[in-house]
Design an enzyme around this catalytic site. Structure first.
Site, PDB file in Angstrom:
ATOM      1  N   THR A 132       0.817  -1.214   0.000  1.00  0.00           N
ATOM      2  CA  THR A 132       0.000   0.000   0.000  1.00  0.00           C
ATOM      3  C   THR A 132       0.850   1.264   0.000  1.00  0.00           C
ATOM      4  O   THR A 132       1.993   1.250   0.474  1.00  0.00           O
ATOM      5  CB  THR A 132      -0.911   0.022   1.250  1.00  0.00           C
ATOM      6  OG1 THR A 132      -1.561   1.287   1.365  1.00  0.00           O
ATOM      7  CG2 THR A 132      -0.104  -0.204   2.518  1.00  0.00           C
ATOM      8  N   ASP A 133       0.272   2.360  -0.478  1.00  0.00           N
ATOM      9  CA  ASP A 133       0.976   3.643  -0.418  1.00  0.00           C
ATOM     10  C   ASP A 133       1.023   4.207   0.997  1.00  0.00           C
ATOM     11  O   ASP A 133       1.796   5.133   1.278  1.00  0.00           O
ATOM     12  CB  ASP A 133       0.337   4.666  -1.360  1.00  0.00           C
ATOM     13  CG  ASP A 133      -1.135   4.946  -1.081  1.00  0.00           C
ATOM     14  OD1 ASP A 133      -1.704   4.335  -0.161  1.00  0.00           O
ATOM     15  OD2 ASP A 133      -1.714   5.780  -1.806  1.00  0.00           O
ATOM     16  N   GLU A 134       0.231   3.630   1.914  1.00  0.00           N
ATOM     17  CA  GLU A 134       0.193   4.164   3.274  1.00  0.00           C
ATOM     18  C   GLU A 134       1.512   3.965   4.023  1.00  0.00           C
ATOM     19  O   GLU A 134       1.741   4.618   5.043  1.00  0.00           O
ATOM     20  CB  GLU A 134      -0.969   3.552   4.050  1.00  0.00           C
ATOM     21  CG  GLU A 134      -2.316   3.920   3.460  1.00  0.00           C
ATOM     22  CD  GLU A 134      -3.476   3.547   4.364  1.00  0.00           C
ATOM     23  OE1 GLU A 134      -3.346   3.684   5.592  1.00  0.00           O
ATOM     24  OE2 GLU A 134      -4.516   3.125   3.832  1.00  0.00           O
ATOM     25  N   TYR A 158      -1.914  -0.349  11.018  1.00  0.00           N
ATOM     26  CA  TYR A 158      -2.029  -1.034   9.723  1.00  0.00           C
ATOM     27  C   TYR A 158      -0.834  -0.740   8.831  1.00  0.00           C
ATOM     28  O   TYR A 158      -0.161  -1.652   8.334  1.00  0.00           O
ATOM     29  CB  TYR A 158      -3.313  -0.615   9.010  1.00  0.00           C
ATOM     30  CG  TYR A 158      -3.284  -0.895   7.528  1.00  0.00           C
ATOM     31  CD1 TYR A 158      -3.124  -2.202   7.057  1.00  0.00           C
ATOM     32  CD2 TYR A 158      -3.401   0.127   6.588  1.00  0.00           C
ATOM     33  CE1 TYR A 158      -3.069  -2.468   5.698  1.00  0.00           C
ATOM     34  CE2 TYR A 158      -3.355  -0.128   5.228  1.00  0.00           C
ATOM     35  CZ  TYR A 158      -3.190  -1.427   4.790  1.00  0.00           C
ATOM     36  OH  TYR A 158      -3.142  -1.685   3.444  1.00  0.00           O
ATOM     37  N   LYS A 162       2.216  -3.219   7.403  1.00  0.00           N
ATOM     38  CA  LYS A 162       2.514  -3.418   5.985  1.00  0.00           C
ATOM     39  C   LYS A 162       3.936  -2.993   5.660  1.00  0.00           C
ATOM     40  O   LYS A 162       4.611  -3.632   4.829  1.00  0.00           O
ATOM     41  CB  LYS A 162       1.512  -2.649   5.119  1.00  0.00           C
ATOM     42  CG  LYS A 162       0.124  -3.247   5.086  1.00  0.00           C
ATOM     43  CD  LYS A 162       0.123  -4.663   4.501  1.00  0.00           C
ATOM     44  CE  LYS A 162       0.418  -4.670   3.016  1.00  0.00           C
ATOM     45  NZ  LYS A 162       0.347  -6.049   2.451  1.00  0.00           N
TER      46      LYS A 162
END
Length: 356
Positions: A132-134, A158, A162
């Protein structure tokens, strides 16, 4: 053949359905089938001989060894993850167990299998890890978009879990030579998305005349990627990506949360007018922001465009129109998915956020 982990979830099931439709190559789906892993997502290929669904956990070493030795895949695509920020705030342990420990067990199982392959098999094998870009953190209004070399700066349990999984994947390549690929995507939307996420939650609430709760001032910005575009990018990376490399995948569609909700309300006004409500935007309510809410994400897709020739085919407007239409056309899916435990979750997450 290939193995897809987390293939009954939102993005994973779209990938599997698209794979079976477009590729004459068998696929085994491995999914734990928790709240968001729904076998109904794959009902259309239930009797297809090219697909086999296995219920199981990526942390189950015995099961993984058995699947790898039995099916001898040329590639594994890992979608398996706990993926909702709000859930990670309420219960981070599950995210560490699945996203970090689970990824470790998966990598170790793959490494043992890969080491037993001959030279040609090792050269052809790929492990693609979907992220993810997060993991990159939050951007200011005028900051340049995330690139593949942007330093990691996760802000939620989260995104931290990741980020940890991405680091493990990178280390298994550099230490053991495992031929891995990593993709970091922006916010996905489309069919089969579990309705705890912004777009399906707003669609289903609006259909039922319920309030549309928007965090804070609604000006948090995300880059929106239609899920089938994401699937085509993953296929392209799997086909021609360079082992050890990361590829950012985005929709080139930055929108504030408020803009997203306004747009889907306009579509619903046209496709499903409700005289008792009038304009669906009248249902919008602002609620207390969630902790650590990142202000803006944006993806720079020049690398995947330059190296692999990929770019999205859907605009935000065309993708959103298709998404709203899908939920309107599949009320039975939505009804089953929003019963029981899901309603309890929504109550838990929003009960203390006073509507204003």
């Amino acid at each position: 053949m290939i193995i897809v982990t987390g293939g009954a979830g939102f993005i994973g099931s779209n990938f599997v359905l698209d794979w079976v439709k477009s590729c004459n190559e068998p696929v085994v789906t491995l999914d734990k089938l928790t709240y968001a892993g729904n076998p109904e997502n794959l009902a259309s290929i239930e009797r297809n001989r090219q697909h086999h669904l296995v219920r199981g956990d990526i942390g189950d070493l015995g099961l993984l060894r058995s699947l790898l030795r039995t099916h001898k895949p040329r590639a594994i695509i890992n979608f398996a993850a706990e993926s909702h920020v709000d859930r990670s705030i309420h219960g981070p342990a599950d995210f560490i167990e699945t996203n970090v420990v689970g990824t470790f067990h998966l990598l170790e199982s793959i490494r043992a299998y890969w080491n037993e392959l001959d030279a040609a098999g090792q050269s052809e094998f790929r492990c693609l890890h979907v992220s993810t870009d997060e993991v990159y953190g939050s951007l200011g209004k005028k900051d340049p978009a995330f690139t593949e070399t942007t330093p990691y700066s996760p802000n939620s349990p989260y995104s931290a879990s990741k980020a940890a999984s991405d680091h493990l994947v990178r280390a298994w390549h550099h230490t053991y030579g495992l031929p891995v690929l990593t993709t970091n995507c922006s916010n996905n939307y489309g069919p089969y998305q579990f309705p705890e996420k912004l777009i399906p939650l707003m669609i289903l609430n609006a259909i039922n005349g319920k309030p549309l709760p928007i965090y804070g001032d609604g000006k948090n910005v995300r880059d929106w990627l239609y899920v089938t575009d994401h699937c085509s990018a993953i296929r392209r990376v799997l086909e021609s990506g360079r082992p050890g490399e990361t590829y950012n995948i985005g929709g080139n569609s930055e929108r504030t949360n408020l803009q997203v909700v306004h747009a889907l309300c306009d579509i619903l006004d046209r496709l499903r007018p409700n005289p008792s409500i009038g304009n669906h935007q009248s249902l919008i309510h602002f609620v207390k922001d969630r902790p650590g809410h990142d202000r803006r994400y944006a993806i720079d897709t020049r690398k995947i465009q330059r190296e692999l020739g990929w770019k999205p085919t859907e605009s935000f407007e065309s993708g959103l129109e298709k998404t709203v239409a899908w939920y309107l056309d599949h009320p039975e899916w939505s009804h089953r998915i929003t019963s029981g435990a899901y309603r309890e979750w929504i109550e838990k997450n929003y009960a203390e956020r006073i509507l204003s």
